[in-house]
Motif scaffolding. Structure first.
Motif, PDB file in Angstrom:
ATOM      1  N   HIS A  83       4.625  -2.660   3.640  1.00 48.12           N
ATOM      2  CA  HIS A  83       4.689  -3.960   2.860  1.00 48.12           C
ATOM      3  C   HIS A  83       3.720  -4.859   3.637  1.00 48.12           C
ATOM      4  O   HIS A  83       3.587  -4.454   4.890  1.00 48.12           O
ATOM      5  N   PRO A  84       3.077  -5.994   3.113  1.00 45.42           N
ATOM      6  CA  PRO A  84       2.221  -6.699   3.745  1.00 45.42           C
ATOM      7  C   PRO A  84       2.997  -7.044   5.146  1.00 45.42           C
ATOM      8  O   PRO A  84       4.120  -7.736   4.924  1.00 45.42           O
TER       9      PRO A  84
ATOM     10  N   ARG B 151       0.793  -1.105  -0.074  1.00 52.50           N
ATOM     11  CA  ARG B 151       0.025   0.020  -0.020  1.00 52.50           C
ATOM     12  C   ARG B 151       0.883   1.302   0.030  1.00 52.50           C
ATOM     13  O   ARG B 151       1.880   1.339   0.508  1.00 52.50           O
ATOM     14  N   LEU B 152       0.567   2.360  -0.481  1.00 54.85           N
ATOM     15  CA  LEU B 152       1.251   3.557  -0.971  1.00 54.85           C
ATOM     16  C   LEU B 152       0.269   4.741  -0.194  1.00 54.85           C
ATOM     17  O   LEU B 152      -0.802   4.712  -0.312  1.00 54.85           O
ATOM     18  N   VAL B 153       0.874   5.494   0.766  1.00 54.41           N
ATOM     19  CA  VAL B 153       0.540   6.789   1.382  1.00 54.41           C
ATOM     20  C   VAL B 153       1.038   7.908   0.780  1.00 54.41           C
ATOM     21  O   VAL B 153       2.501   7.981   0.998  1.00 54.41           O
ATOM     22  N   PRO B 154       0.553   8.819   0.107  1.00 52.64           N
ATOM     23  CA  PRO B 154       1.042  10.063  -0.345  1.00 52.64           C
ATOM     24  C   PRO B 154       1.644  10.984   0.734  1.00 52.64           C
ATOM     25  O   PRO B 154       1.309  11.162   1.611  1.00 52.64           O
ATOM     26  N   THR B 155       2.928  11.415   0.289  1.00 50.81           N
ATOM     27  CA  THR B 155       3.565  12.657   0.871  1.00 50.81           C
ATOM     28  C   THR B 155       4.509  13.494   0.121  1.00 50.81           C
ATOM     29  O   THR B 155       4.202  13.348  -1.291  1.00 50.81           O
ATOM     30  N   VAL B 156       5.330  14.449   0.373  1.00 51.54           N
ATOM     31  CA  VAL B 156       5.882  14.996  -0.653  1.00 51.54           C
ATOM     32  C   VAL B 156       7.661  14.972   0.185  1.00 51.54           C
ATOM     33  O   VAL B 156       7.798  15.043   1.343  1.00 51.54           O
ATOM     34  N   ALA B 157       8.597  15.009  -0.900  1.00 53.37           N
ATOM     35  CA  ALA B 157       9.949  15.153  -0.447  1.00 53.37           C
ATOM     36  C   ALA B 157      10.690  15.673  -1.322  1.00 53.37           C
ATOM     37  O   ALA B 157      10.477  15.531  -2.629  1.00 53.37           O
ATOM     38  N   ASN B 158      11.582  16.635  -1.075  1.00 53.69           N
ATOM     39  CA  ASN B 158      12.519  17.222  -1.991  1.00 53.69           C
ATOM     40  C   ASN B 158      11.693  17.863  -3.177  1.00 53.69           C
ATOM     41  O   ASN B 158      12.065  17.851  -4.229  1.00 53.69           O
TER      42      ASN B 158
ATOM     43  N   TYR C 253      -0.034  -3.742   7.519  1.00 51.66           N
ATOM     44  CA  TYR C 253       1.221  -3.403   6.749  1.00 51.66           C
ATOM     45  C   TYR C 253       2.236  -2.762   7.672  1.00 51.66           C
ATOM     46  O   TYR C 253       1.821  -1.919   8.283  1.00 51.66           O
ATOM     47  N   GLU C 254       3.490  -2.900   7.120  1.00 44.39           N
ATOM     48  CA  GLU C 254       4.461  -2.283   8.054  1.00 44.39           C
ATOM     49  C   GLU C 254       5.450  -1.446   6.977  1.00 44.39           C
ATOM     50  O   GLU C 254       5.522  -1.911   5.775  1.00 44.39           O
ATOM     51  N   PRO C 255       6.161  -0.564   7.302  1.00 43.42           N
ATOM     52  CA  PRO C 255       7.046   0.223   6.718  1.00 43.42           C
ATOM     53  C   PRO C 255       8.083  -0.468   5.740  1.00 43.42           C
ATOM     54  O   PRO C 255       8.495  -1.405   6.209  1.00 43.42           O
ATOM     55  N   TRP C 256       8.347   0.000   4.364  1.00 35.88           N
ATOM     56  CA  TRP C 256       9.268  -0.951   3.492  1.00 35.88           C
ATOM     57  C   TRP C 256      10.126   0.175   2.841  1.00 35.88           C
ATOM     58  O   TRP C 256      11.283  -0.253   2.621  1.00 35.88           O
ATOM     59  N   ALA C 257       9.656   1.665   2.394  1.00 37.64           N
ATOM     60  CA  ALA C 257      10.582   2.062   1.804  1.00 37.64           C
ATOM     61  C   ALA C 257       9.687   3.566   1.381  1.00 37.64           C
ATOM     62  O   ALA C 257       8.311   3.827   1.715  1.00 37.64           O
TER      63      ALA C 257
END
Length: 334
Positions: free
Chosen positions: A279-280, A263-270, A287-291
């Protein structure tokens, strides 16, 4: 203490400059965390030496002088942060290997809110975003430290040559010469132009929505349609990077297959669109953080995907949830 009569007044005046100083130090150092450390050191030095501030220059200029000296001291260690594409050639997916390099190797992402001023002028905002792009900051790292400072102060912050000369304790001629050399080096690096994050741009938002749908659905045909033919993919702390549809899709359907169902959650960077990639969970539902994925958009397509994998550092910095439940909703620690 000059006209800075009270501790509370001084605190307030120093804090007013924290965000822009963090942006300056980030461009100098290429590291979010080192930039925050440099600004904190700047504030401490300002506090300790406030009696020496005689008001001949503005408090802002004085703080920039301190911050520049702090950054130059830190850069004397010789570290130059980079992106994977600065260190190696692209690797065909058939020969791809994951070789990790130390944290100090890598250019780091930064949340917009920590380095960009709160301005209402869209044109000014666009310029600020352009100068914190990963490709631009990576190009800055090729400059010697003092040239880097001169270029940022002159080209990004629009200081006069005389002001930069006073800050660095040198001559206008020396500043102009350093700027000329810095421009020449930067021209050789040619940081690729990309589109800044713009939540009001309907076409960009449609592209990002289609990217999320393709990634979460693990639909490689749909994802490929969104990628430029020369699109790149990198995964710090690994020095591997890929270029082109075939190698990116080959990776996603090979080693990267573990990302299916994410799953993807939107944000902004740079100054660019970004996503928190979850990631599942291997320990049950959710889901837990992957990248942290930072995208480069060019001409209505995705030109680059940088997957920053050290989520224990990045997710707290970006104020991202530590976990999503089975429905993809952020979970709170209670």
């Amino acid at each position: 203490m000059s006209d800075l009569a009270t501790k509370q007044d001084l605190d307030a005046q120093l804090e007013r400059h924290r965000r822009e100083l963090t942006g300056y130090c980030y461009r100098m150092l290429g590291s979010s965390f080192e930039a925050e450390d440099a600004v904190q050191d700047t504030m401490i030095r300002a506090w300790r030496n406030i009696e020496k501030f005689e008001g001949r220059s503005s408090l802002r200029s004085w703080l920039y002088r301190i911050a520049t000296n702090v950054c130059l001291d830190m850069l004397n260690a010789g570290n130059r942060r980079a992106r994977p594409m600065d260190l190696t050639d692209p690797t065909p997916v058939a020969r791809a290997q994951l070789n990790a390099r130390p944290e100090v190797t890598w250019l780091e992402p930064v949340p917009d809110g920590r380095v960009l001023p709160s301005v209402v002028d869209p044109a000014e905002t666009a310029v600020e975003r352009e100068t914190i792009r990963l490709a631009f900051v990576a190009a800055l790292q090729h400059l010697p430290p003092k040239q880097r400072a001169v270029l940022i102060l002159r080209e990004v912050l629009a200081w006069k040559a005389s002001e930069v000369a006073e800050l660095l304790g040198t001559t206008v001629a020396s500043v102009n010469s350093a700027l000329q050399r810095a421009r020449a080096t930067l021209a050789e690096q040619e940081p690729t132009a990309s589109d800044a994050a713009d939540p009001l741009d309907e076409e960009q938002q449609d592209l990002l929505n289609r990217y999320v749908a393709a990634f979460e659905g693990y639909d490689m045909k749909a994802l490929t349609a969104l990628l430029r033919e020369d699109a790149t993919m990198s995964m710090p702390p690994y020095d591997l990077w890929l270029r082109g549809h075939d190698d990116i899709v080959g990776w996603m359907l090979g080693v990267g297959e573990v990302c299916r169902g994410s799953r993807l959650v939107p944000t902004v960077a740079n100054g660019a669109p970004a996503f928190a990639h979850y990631h599942p969970s291997q320990e049950g539902e959710g889901y837990e953080p992957w990248a942290l994925i930072v995208l480069e958009l060019r001409d209505g397509k995705v030109g680059g995907m940088d997957f920053f994998l050290d989520t224990k550092r990045w997710f707290p910095l970006f104020d991202l949830p530590a976990r999503l439940d089975a429905s993809g909703t952020p979970m709170t620690d209670e």
